[in-house]
Design a protein around this motif. Structure first.
Motif, PDB file in Angstrom:
ATOM      1  N   ARG A  10     -18.801  -5.900  42.517  1.00 15.23           N
ATOM      2  CA  ARG A  10     -18.671  -6.732  43.430  1.00 15.23           C
ATOM      3  C   ARG A  10     -18.256  -6.247  44.775  1.00 15.23           C
ATOM      4  NH1 ARG A  10     -19.058 -12.280  42.805  1.00 15.23           N
ATOM      5  NH2 ARG A  10     -18.354 -11.870  40.472  1.00 15.23           N
ATOM      6  N   GLN A  11     -19.213  -6.194  45.780  1.00 14.52           N
ATOM      7  CA  GLN A  11     -19.114  -5.478  46.903  1.00 14.52           C
ATOM      8  C   GLN A  11     -18.902  -6.773  48.282  1.00 14.52           C
ATOM      9  OE1 GLN A  11     -18.535  -2.281  47.158  1.00 14.52           O
ATOM     10  NE2 GLN A  11     -18.475  -2.592  45.199  1.00 14.52           N
ATOM     11  N   THR A  12     -18.221  -6.152  49.196  1.00 14.47           N
ATOM     12  CA  THR A  12     -17.966  -7.311  50.238  1.00 14.47           C
ATOM     13  C   THR A  12     -19.183  -7.014  51.462  1.00 14.47           C
ATOM     14  OG1 THR A  12     -15.434  -7.084  49.802  1.00 14.47           O
ATOM     15  CG2 THR A  12     -16.204  -8.178  52.129  1.00 14.47           C
ATOM     16  N   LEU A  26     -28.433  -5.690  56.335  1.00 13.20           N
ATOM     17  CA  LEU A  26     -27.018  -6.063  55.880  1.00 13.20           C
ATOM     18  C   LEU A  26     -26.476  -4.793  55.354  1.00 13.20           C
ATOM     19  CD1 LEU A  26     -27.199  -7.370  52.504  1.00 13.20           C
ATOM     20  CD2 LEU A  26     -29.401  -7.225  53.715  1.00 13.20           C
ATOM     21  N   ARG A  27     -25.297  -4.816  55.518  1.00 13.54           N
ATOM     22  CA  ARG A  27     -24.298  -3.734  55.229  1.00 13.54           C
ATOM     23  C   ARG A  27     -23.183  -4.061  54.345  1.00 13.54           C
ATOM     24  NH1 ARG A  27     -22.364   0.767  59.669  1.00 13.54           N
ATOM     25  NH2 ARG A  27     -24.610   0.865  59.910  1.00 13.54           N
ATOM     26  N   THR A  28     -22.853  -3.305  53.122  1.00 14.03           N
ATOM     27  CA  THR A  28     -21.944  -3.619  52.314  1.00 14.03           C
ATOM     28  C   THR A  28     -20.917  -2.534  52.154  1.00 14.03           C
ATOM     29  OG1 THR A  28     -22.830  -3.088  50.106  1.00 14.03           O
ATOM     30  CG2 THR A  28     -23.459  -5.124  51.085  1.00 14.03           C
ATOM     31  N   THR A  29     -19.767  -2.972  51.719  1.00 13.46           N
ATOM     32  CA  THR A  29     -18.923  -1.652  51.035  1.00 13.46           C
ATOM     33  C   THR A  29     -19.753  -1.124  49.838  1.00 13.46           C
ATOM     34  OG1 THR A  29     -17.705  -3.275  49.687  1.00 13.46           O
ATOM     35  CG2 THR A  29     -16.870  -3.027  51.685  1.00 13.46           C
ATOM     36  N   ARG A  30     -19.000  -0.011  49.398  1.00 12.11           N
ATOM     37  CA  ARG A  30     -19.587   0.796  48.503  1.00 12.11           C
ATOM     38  C   ARG A  30     -18.523   1.119  47.497  1.00 12.11           C
ATOM     39  NH1 ARG A  30     -22.903   6.484  49.399  1.00 12.11           N
ATOM     40  NH2 ARG A  30     -23.083   7.278  47.195  1.00 12.11           N
ATOM     41  N   ASP A  31     -18.998   0.968  46.220  1.00  7.90           N
ATOM     42  CA  ASP A  31     -18.019   1.364  45.166  1.00  7.90           C
ATOM     43  C   ASP A  31     -17.758   2.896  45.155  1.00  7.90           C
ATOM     44  OD1 ASP A  31     -16.698   0.397  42.540  1.00  7.90           O
ATOM     45  OD2 ASP A  31     -17.922   2.005  42.021  1.00  7.90           O
ATOM     46  N   ARG A  32     -16.910   3.513  44.828  1.00  8.81           N
ATOM     47  CA  ARG A  32     -16.636   4.912  44.860  1.00  8.81           C
ATOM     48  C   ARG A  32     -17.638   5.614  43.930  1.00  8.81           C
ATOM     49  NH1 ARG A  32     -10.024   5.921  45.180  1.00  8.81           N
ATOM     50  NH2 ARG A  32      -9.626   5.097  47.332  1.00  8.81           N
ATOM     51  N   GLU A  67     -20.402   6.079  53.590  1.00  8.71           N
ATOM     52  CA  GLU A  67     -19.139   5.052  52.561  1.00  8.71           C
ATOM     53  C   GLU A  67     -19.580   3.682  52.582  1.00  8.71           C
ATOM     54  OE1 GLU A  67     -15.648   5.917  54.758  1.00  8.71           O
ATOM     55  OE2 GLU A  67     -15.384   8.098  54.135  1.00  8.71           O
ATOM     56  N   PHE A  68     -20.859   3.340  53.171  1.00  8.40           N
ATOM     57  CA  PHE A  68     -21.156   2.018  53.005  1.00  8.40           C
ATOM     58  C   PHE A  68     -22.624   1.872  52.536  1.00  8.40           C
ATOM     59  CE2 PHE A  68     -22.071   3.754  57.265  1.00  8.40           C
ATOM     60  CZ  PHE A  68     -23.387   3.573  57.308  1.00  8.40           C
ATOM     61  N   LEU A  69     -23.050   0.675  52.079  1.00 12.73           N
ATOM     62  CA  LEU A  69     -24.430   0.523  51.597  1.00 12.73           C
ATOM     63  C   LEU A  69     -25.141  -0.111  52.847  1.00 12.73           C
ATOM     64  CD1 LEU A  69     -24.116   0.081  47.969  1.00 12.73           C
ATOM     65  CD2 LEU A  69     -24.785   2.295  49.105  1.00 12.73           C
ATOM     66  N   ASP A  97     -25.782  -3.389  41.164  1.00 12.84           N
ATOM     67  CA  ASP A  97     -25.760  -2.655  40.101  1.00 12.84           C
ATOM     68  C   ASP A  97     -25.017  -1.344  40.190  1.00 12.84           C
ATOM     69  OD1 ASP A  97     -26.799  -3.680  37.427  1.00 12.84           O
ATOM     70  OD2 ASP A  97     -28.828  -3.287  38.277  1.00 12.84           O
ATOM     71  N   ARG A  98     -24.587  -1.020  38.864  1.00 17.83           N
ATOM     72  CA  ARG A  98     -23.461   0.327  39.157  1.00 17.83           C
ATOM     73  C   ARG A  98     -24.706   1.557  39.163  1.00 17.83           C
ATOM     74  NH1 ARG A  98     -18.456   0.101  38.111  1.00 17.83           N
ATOM     75  NH2 ARG A  98     -17.431  -1.827  37.154  1.00 17.83           N
ATOM     76  N   GLN A  99     -25.816   1.352  38.707  1.00 15.73           N
ATOM     77  CA  GLN A  99     -26.679   2.356  38.678  1.00 15.73           C
ATOM     78  C   GLN A  99     -27.983   2.218  39.654  1.00 15.73           C
ATOM     79  OE1 GLN A  99     -28.667   3.036  34.717  1.00 15.73           O
ATOM     80  NE2 GLN A  99     -29.939   4.291  35.393  1.00 15.73           N
ATOM     81  N   ALA A 100     -28.388   3.408  40.285  1.00 16.01           N
ATOM     82  CA  ALA A 100     -29.397   3.277  41.225  1.00 16.01           C
ATOM     83  C   ALA A 100     -30.683   3.793  40.405  1.00 16.01           C
ATOM     84  CB  ALA A 100     -29.162   4.438  42.340  1.00 16.01           C
ATOM     85  N   PHE A 101     -31.798   3.239  40.880  1.00 13.28           N
ATOM     86  CA  PHE A 101     -33.133   3.475  40.338  1.00 13.28           C
ATOM     87  C   PHE A 101     -33.947   3.990  41.254  1.00 13.28           C
ATOM     88  CE2 PHE A 101     -30.830  -0.017  38.560  1.00 13.28           C
ATOM     89  CZ  PHE A 101     -31.007   0.102  37.242  1.00 13.28           C
TER      90      PHE A 101
END
Length: 258
Positions: A10-12, A26-32, A67-69, A97-101
């Protein structure tokens, strides 16, 4: 799809920028732990008022090292996903999703001198990610970014494209990039007028790029409208450029998540 906390984070939402009445970024936070190759896409999820979740695939505009998406979206009238997405505001949550495709990545090509990036509309997104990754500048002698839109006001990310040459790590390679805008429904200074397929057929695209499309030297990536992809693939096939597969390296790579 049933929500599973092991499959997404869940990103902000950090920022939303409307470009036209039907285009926004749109820009979101990115999970490490989220990793991707430039050119890949992620599945984004929005939770509807009734509690159900809708998922769609979006290419990353941001580089693998940001550091963002960041994503680029069109609002589909009455679209289940984009209608919800366009209502989000900074501070709201977005599922990623945790995985990129995806396989629209540079490793699709084993050789080549000139890289053609042919896009329509929001299909420019993966190419912006690729252009922010140093790998492409080392691998190819020429990079031709072709960005086709209906109206000139839809030409997004011009500041990013123009600013590539001013980035310290790209300064000595900036001469490799040729940016070609094409506008289909109006004349616009500095842009070609017409569809990508038409401009290939009449020779205008190669003339503007200053280089020919050939099986020997050209490697082509296609992203955007499905009809453009199909028509351009067939056109390139007549010139001897074929789809690049794992078992049979070729000259053309496409993304098929539409």
């Amino acid at each position: 799809m049933t929500d599973n906390t092991e499959k997404f984070t869940r990103q902000t939402l950090i920022d939303v920028q409307p470009l036209t009445s039907h285009l926004f970024t749109l820009r979101t936070t990115r999970d490490r732990g989220f990793r991707f190759r430039a050119g890949q896409f992620a599945r984004l999820g929005v939770v509807k008022p009734d509690g159900s979740t809708v998922w769609r695939a979006y290419s990353m505009v941001s580089s693998p090292f940001d550091e963002f998406l960041e994503f680029f979206s069109i609002v589909v009238p009455d679209g289940e996903f984009t209608s919800e997405l366009s209502r989000l505001k900074p501070g709201d949550s977005l599922l990623v999703d945790r995985q990129a495709f995806g396989y629209l990545t540079l490793d699709r090509f084993v050789d080549g001198r000139d890289l053609w990036l042919l896009s329509t509309g929001t299909g420019v997104a993966p190419f912006l990610s690729i252009l922010q990754d140093f790998e492409v500048w080392e691998k190819f002698e020429r990079i031709i970014l072709v960005y086709s839109v209906r109206e000139a006001r839809e030409l997004a990310y011009q500041e990013l494209i123009e600013g590539l040459a001013r980035r310290d790590y790209l300064a000595e390679y900036a001469h490799k990039l040729r940016f070609i805008a094409t506008v289909t429904r109006e004349q616009y200074p500095g842009a070609l007028n017409g569809r990508i397929t038409t401009l290939i057929e009449n020779g205008e695209l190669e003339q503007a790029a200053g280089v020919a499309l050939t099986p020997e030297h050209s490697r082509v990536m296609l992203c955007g409208n499905p009809q453009m992809i199909d028509d351009t693939r067939q056109l390139l096939k007549t010139r001897g450029l074929r789809l690049s597969l794992t078992r049979r390296p070729g000259q053309v790579a496409v993304e098929n998540y539409w």
